[in-house]
Design a protein around this motif. Structure first.
Motif, PDB file in Angstrom:
ATOM      1  N   ILE A   1       9.296  -0.187  -8.331  1.00 19.44           N
ATOM      2  CA  ILE A   1       9.822   0.479  -8.727  1.00 19.44           C
ATOM      3  C   ILE A   1      11.091   1.138 -10.024  1.00 19.44           C
ATOM      4  CG2 ILE A   1      12.585   1.200  -7.388  1.00 19.44           C
ATOM      5  CD1 ILE A   1      12.031  -0.013  -5.048  1.00 19.44           C
ATOM      6  N   GLY A   2      10.358   0.215 -10.812  1.00 17.78           N
ATOM      7  CA  GLY A   2      11.249  -0.207 -12.292  1.00 17.78           C
ATOM      8  C   GLY A   2      10.054   1.185 -12.752  1.00 17.78           C
ATOM      9  N   LEU A   3       8.724   0.530 -12.453  1.00 19.57           N
ATOM     10  CA  LEU A   3       7.820   1.662 -12.855  1.00 19.57           C
ATOM     11  C   LEU A   3       7.376   2.939 -12.113  1.00 19.57           C
ATOM     12  CD1 LEU A   3       4.124  -0.338 -12.991  1.00 19.57           C
ATOM     13  CD2 LEU A   3       5.379   0.536 -14.711  1.00 19.57           C
ATOM     14  N   LEU A   4       7.759   3.294 -11.250  1.00 23.54           N
ATOM     15  CA  LEU A   4       8.273   4.464 -10.541  1.00 23.54           C
ATOM     16  C   LEU A   4       9.306   5.161 -11.020  1.00 23.54           C
ATOM     17  CD1 LEU A   4       6.518   5.262  -7.473  1.00 23.54           C
ATOM     18  CD2 LEU A   4       9.360   5.257  -6.824  1.00 23.54           C
ATOM     19  N   ASN A   5      10.210   4.583 -11.813  1.00 21.17           N
ATOM     20  CA  ASN A   5      11.261   5.329 -12.162  1.00 21.17           C
ATOM     21  C   ASN A   5      11.211   5.927 -13.456  1.00 21.17           C
ATOM     22  OD1 ASN A   5      13.061   4.456  -9.908  1.00 21.17           O
ATOM     23  ND2 ASN A   5      14.039   2.989 -11.148  1.00 21.17           N
ATOM     24  N   PHE A   6      10.755   4.781 -14.749  1.00 19.86           N
ATOM     25  CA  PHE A   6      10.040   5.323 -15.357  1.00 19.86           C
ATOM     26  C   PHE A   6       8.924   6.067 -15.802  1.00 19.86           C
ATOM     27  CE2 PHE A   6       7.115   5.012 -18.716  1.00 19.86           C
ATOM     28  CZ  PHE A   6       7.737   5.010 -19.936  1.00 19.86           C
ATOM     29  N   PHE A   7       8.116   6.203 -14.251  1.00 18.06           N
ATOM     30  CA  PHE A   7       7.188   7.971 -14.645  1.00 18.06           C
ATOM     31  C   PHE A   7       7.877   8.653 -13.882  1.00 18.06           C
ATOM     32  CE2 PHE A   7       3.738   4.830 -14.801  1.00 18.06           C
ATOM     33  CZ  PHE A   7       3.365   5.031 -15.814  1.00 18.06           C
TER      34      PHE A   7
ATOM     35  N   ALA B   1       0.473  -1.383   0.255  1.00 14.26           N
ATOM     36  CA  ALA B   1      -0.315  -0.283  -0.088  1.00 14.26           C
ATOM     37  C   ALA B   1       1.202   1.180   0.090  1.00 14.26           C
ATOM     38  CB  ALA B   1      -1.053   0.006   1.225  1.00 14.26           C
ATOM     39  N   CYS B   2       2.040   0.316   0.783  1.00 15.81           N
ATOM     40  CA  CYS B   2       3.132   2.626   1.248  1.00 15.81           C
ATOM     41  C   CYS B   2       3.579   2.101  -0.684  1.00 15.81           C
ATOM     42  CB  CYS B   2       3.807   2.087   1.986  1.00 15.81           C
ATOM     43  SG  CYS B   2       3.454   2.052   3.507  1.00 15.81           S
ATOM     44  N   LEU B   3       3.696   1.379  -1.221  1.00 15.11           N
ATOM     45  CA  LEU B   3       4.689   1.798  -2.176  1.00 15.11           C
ATOM     46  C   LEU B   3       3.415   2.049  -3.563  1.00 15.11           C
ATOM     47  CD1 LEU B   3       6.421  -1.453  -2.701  1.00 15.11           C
ATOM     48  CD2 LEU B   3       7.814   0.903  -3.043  1.00 15.11           C
ATOM     49  N   GLY B   4       2.288   1.491  -3.082  1.00 13.09           N
ATOM     50  CA  GLY B   4       1.669   2.149  -4.549  1.00 13.09           C
ATOM     51  C   GLY B   4       1.168   4.078  -4.324  1.00 13.09           C
ATOM     52  N   GLY B   5       0.888   4.087  -2.928  1.00 11.39           N
ATOM     53  CA  GLY B   5       0.639   5.417  -2.144  1.00 11.39           C
ATOM     54  C   GLY B   5       1.087   6.245  -2.911  1.00 11.39           C
ATOM     55  N   SER B   6       2.827   5.718  -2.736  1.00 11.36           N
ATOM     56  CA  SER B   6       4.022   6.856  -3.154  1.00 11.36           C
ATOM     57  C   SER B   6       3.954   7.155  -4.549  1.00 11.36           C
ATOM     58  CB  SER B   6       5.263   6.040  -2.515  1.00 11.36           C
ATOM     59  OG  SER B   6       5.087   5.454  -1.490  1.00 11.36           O
ATOM     60  N   MET B   7       3.852   6.259  -5.354  1.00 11.14           N
ATOM     61  CA  MET B   7       3.569   6.128  -6.572  1.00 11.14           C
ATOM     62  C   MET B   7       2.749   6.742  -7.061  1.00 11.14           C
ATOM     63  SD  MET B   7       4.268   2.751  -9.060  1.00 11.14           S
ATOM     64  CE  MET B   7       3.067   2.772 -10.121  1.00 11.14           C
ATOM     65  N   LEU B   8       1.594   6.927  -6.706  1.00 14.67           N
ATOM     66  CA  LEU B   8       0.326   8.186  -7.441  1.00 14.67           C
ATOM     67  C   LEU B   8       1.259   9.083  -6.928  1.00 14.67           C
ATOM     68  CD1 LEU B   8      -3.166   6.063  -5.490  1.00 14.67           C
ATOM     69  CD2 LEU B   8      -1.908   6.783  -7.934  1.00 14.67           C
ATOM     70  N   PHE B   9       1.345   9.571  -5.624  1.00 11.90           N
ATOM     71  CA  PHE B   9       2.244  10.624  -5.012  1.00 11.90           C
ATOM     72  C   PHE B   9       2.501  11.368  -5.858  1.00 11.90           C
ATOM     73  CE2 PHE B   9       0.308  10.733  -0.743  1.00 11.90           C
ATOM     74  CZ  PHE B   9       0.108  11.887  -0.688  1.00 11.90           C
ATOM     75  N   LEU B  10       3.518  10.518  -6.340  1.00 11.76           N
ATOM     76  CA  LEU B  10       5.224  10.893  -6.887  1.00 11.76           C
ATOM     77  C   LEU B  10       4.747  11.561  -8.455  1.00 11.76           C
ATOM     78  CD1 LEU B  10       8.319   8.840  -5.596  1.00 11.76           C
ATOM     79  CD2 LEU B  10       7.372  11.225  -5.496  1.00 11.76           C
ATOM     80  N   ILE B  11       3.794  10.119  -9.459  1.00  9.44           N
ATOM     81  CA  ILE B  11       3.335  10.519 -10.704  1.00  9.44           C
ATOM     82  C   ILE B  11       2.400  11.918 -10.736  1.00  9.44           C
ATOM     83  CG2 ILE B  11       1.362   9.783 -12.241  1.00  9.44           C
ATOM     84  CD1 ILE B  11       2.756   6.770 -11.113  1.00  9.44           C
ATOM     85  N   ALA B  12       1.471  12.221  -9.310  1.00 15.07           N
ATOM     86  CA  ALA B  12       0.779  12.989  -9.298  1.00 15.07           C
ATOM     87  C   ALA B  12       1.800  14.553  -9.606  1.00 15.07           C
ATOM     88  CB  ALA B  12      -0.063  13.287  -8.093  1.00 15.07           C
TER      89      ALA B  12
END
Lengths: 196, 473
Positions: free
Chosen positions: B396-402, B9-20
């Motif tokens: 993390i790979g997705l996070l990096n990509f975005f 949940a934390c990872l997904g949440g931060s990903m959303l935050f970062l993408i936003a």
């Protein structure tokens, strides 16, 4: 262990993001309190300069000699305060502070500035047509000033990276309107250190 | 070991935050530009008026102020333009690093940082502000702005103290300062400013942009040197520019006309692949890119740790900003004042696009180094996570990509170049004709000018047409 590190860094990241979303609060404070937010010239500086100037000038020879000679209080008009600084400073705010300090001292009378006089004359002109005869104000009764006060505001900025020092100086001159003689000259200084 | 739902949940949440945080589009600049390419300033301005509060609270506050100030200026809304440039002014003066953003940028990209403006942008908004003040008859405030500009020039010099090859001095800024001093009756300080401008044009601008000092500036220098009896200076400039000053024919000029032409170069994202060429045991890693012909050593923390994931990396792909020119359809101009049909040539005073290009080139290595360190750290985290769990590695790979994006923000309504001239003009209404010319087109524009009874008047006009057609953003 690694999972823990991952979790804590994710949480830290979340906190960093959330920390930038602060809410605004407003509190009423004492208008006489010295406040400095940006370091730029503000109402406190207006007040300091005006009070300092009036305190410096009020009990000097120009007034005492005038009173002795004419047996009345001198009439002063606050003229122009020229802004030679690198900041946008409204001279009207300083002029109003000086006028109020002079009037409140009870030792000097103050007359309206050029812009104010224009408005007053328009109003008087209006009265000649629309006001009742007994309340109508007459022409030619204006009080002429004996002295005019002018000032120039300077600033010198010394800054490097995050350190900044701004030195302000206001030079005032009181001029006899009949003879053009400069009867009093004074200086008011403010120095600020601004650290980010 | 399986990751617990909380961690997911934390990872997904931060990903959303970062993408936003990273997907915040730069002020619909592409849409604004499309209107400007077709000459529709009002349409461009209308976009700025949609949800202004949103922009003012974002990471692009300064950009919003600058763009809105410029569009308002183009529409002749001087009061509004003045208000927005004043907000830009205070924003720049008050800005200090927001550490939360700086830390976030280490993980994601520079785009999540508050936009602070390029050096030339921090100089050029003063130009618009002086025009606003002079147009509104607030000469004394124009002079305050000139003093503020002088402080900004000092800051610029201090930032690049040991590197004179960088854009560290702006000649046009001194021209503007000089004009404001002259308009306020201070010939002494005007002369000093003009002399500074001449020095910077003949040193920095000649070397970097292959341009000579504006002819108008030399005329002003000669006239003031003569008026103030600075004979040594008069002789010096007469000899240097092979011009003879004639006080009988020179009348100076109370009408100063600025012509902005075209649109400034903009930043575009460019992807590069860097091969890891050599690894030094002490943490220094050399990256190589054949297109750029660049071999660059970067300190990568943890690169010598066998568990860091670094050993699995062979190359790094990343994004960097690159300048794309838009140019100007018109590259030279003359003006005709209605009183006489004489064509007066305009002098090039500020090659804005060339300066913007130089600024980005000046710090290219710095940008590459920063980007390599950032992307490698992110890749290492991805590799390390993959070892532990394929799922975490993918996230993390997705996070990096975005999140890996080049910072392509810039003040895009600036012109490609700025020209100026000055002439004496009598009080009252005039129709000034601007004859703009270029390799592909010529066009005449009529600009109404209302000269005040006394003193100086500054007028500016922007011909927006870029040189390139079919621009998409």
């Amino acid at each position: 262990m690694k999972t823990k590190t991952l979790l804590s860094s994710t949480l830290a990241l979340g906190l960093i993001i959330l920390s930038s979303c602060a809410t605004r609060t407003v509190t009423r404070i004492d208008p006489d309190k010295q406040t400095d937010v940006s370091g730029r010239w503000n109402d406190t500086d207006n007040k300091i300069v005006a009070e300092d100037m009036v305190a410096q000038s009020i009990d000097k020879n120009w007034r005492t000699e005038f009173e002795k000679l004419k047996t009345r209080k001198p009439v002063v008009i606050v003229g122009r305060i020229k802004n030679n600084t690198s900041e946008f400073i409204d001279p009207i705010a300083i002029i109003k502070q000086i006028e109020s300090a002079y009037v409140n001292s009870g030792k000097v009378r103050v007359v309206a500035t050029a812009d104010e006089r224009k408005e007053l004359r328009e109003e008087r002109e209006d009265q000649q047509i629309f006001a009742s005869e007994e309340s109508r104000k007459k022409w030619g009764k204006e009080k002429g000033a004996d002295f005019m006060l002018n000032g120039v505001l300077y600033s010198v900025t010394d800054e490097y990276k995050k350190d900044k020092i701004v030195a302000y100086q206001v030079d005032f001159e009181l001029i006899d309107l009949e003879t053009n003689e400069k009867v009093w000259m004074g200086q008011s200084k403010i120095k600020k250190e601004i650290k980010n | 070991m399986k990751l617990k739902p909380l961690i997911w949940a934390c990872l997904g949440g931060s990903m959303l935050f970062l993408i936003a945080a990273c997907s915040q589009k730069t002020l619909h600049q592409a849409e604004i530009n499309r209107h400007l390419y077709s000459g529709d300033v009002k349409g461009a301005y209308a976009i700025m008026n949609k949800n202004p509060e949103k922009w003012e609270r974002g990471k692009n506050t300064l950009l919003y102020y600058l763009e809105r100030g410029t569009l308002a200026w183009m529409l002749g809304e001087h009061q509004e333009s003045k208000d927005y440039f004043m907000m830009s002014d205070y924003f720049i003066e008050d800005y200090y690093r927001n550490y939360a953003n700086e830390a976030l940028a280490l993980f994601t990209n520079d785009k999540v940082k508050e936009y602070r403006g390029e050096n030339h942008e921090r100089i050029l908004f003063h130009y618009y502000q002086m025009l606003n003040f002079m147009d509104m008859g607030e000469n004394e405030n124009a002079l305050v702005q000139a003093r503020r500009l002088n402080l900004e020039l000092n800051r610029l010099k201090d930032r690049h103290k040991n590197n004179t090859k960088r854009y560290s001095r702006d000649a046009f800024a001194y021209v503007m300062i000089g004009l404001c001093f002259e308009a306020n009756g201070d010939a002494e300080n005007a002369f000093v400013a003009y002399r500074n401008a001449e020095r910077i044009y003949s040193e920095d601008y000649l070397t970097n942009f292959k341009m000579d000092p504006p002819s108008q500036l030399i005329s002003d220098l000669l006239r003031l040197a003569y008026q103030m009896g600075y004979n040594a200076d008069l002789d010096h400039f007469q000899k240097k520019y092979k011009r003879q000053y004639n006080p009988q024919t020179d009348r100076g000029g109370n009408f100063v006309f600025f012509w902005n032409t075209g649109l400034v170069s903009i930043k575009e994202e460019n992807r590069f692949e860097f091969v890891i060429q050599s690894v030094n045991g002490d943490g220094w890693v050399t990256f190589y890119n054949s297109d750029l012909g660049l071999s660059i050593p970067v300190y990568i923390s943890g690169s010598n740790d066998p568990n860091s994931g670094f050993n699995d990396l062979r190359f790094i792909a990343a994004s960097l900003p690159r300048m794309v020119g838009r140019g100007s359809l018109f590259t030279s101009a003359t003006i005709e004042l209605d009183s006489n049909a004489k064509q007066i040539a305009m002098s090039l005073a500020e090659p804005v696009s060339a300066i913007a290009n130089k600024e980005l080139n000046d710090r290219f290595l710095e940008e590459v180094g920063k980007m390599l360190a950032r992307v490698t750290a992110k890749k290492m985290a991805e590799m390390a996570a993959r070892k532990e769990s394929e799922g975490a590695g993918t996230i993390i790979g997705l996070l990096n990509f975005f999140t890996e994006r080049a910072d392509t923000r810039s003040w895009e309504t600036l012109p490609d170049q700025i020209f100026y001239t000055r002439q004496p003009l009598s009080p009252g209404q005039h129709q000034v004709k601007l004859n703009a010319a270029g390799p592909q087109a010529n066009q005449q524009f009529t600009i109404p000018v209302n000269m005040p009874k006394y003193g100086y008047f500054f007028e500016g006009f922007h011909t927006l047409q870029p040189a390139t057609t079919g621009l998409t953003r």
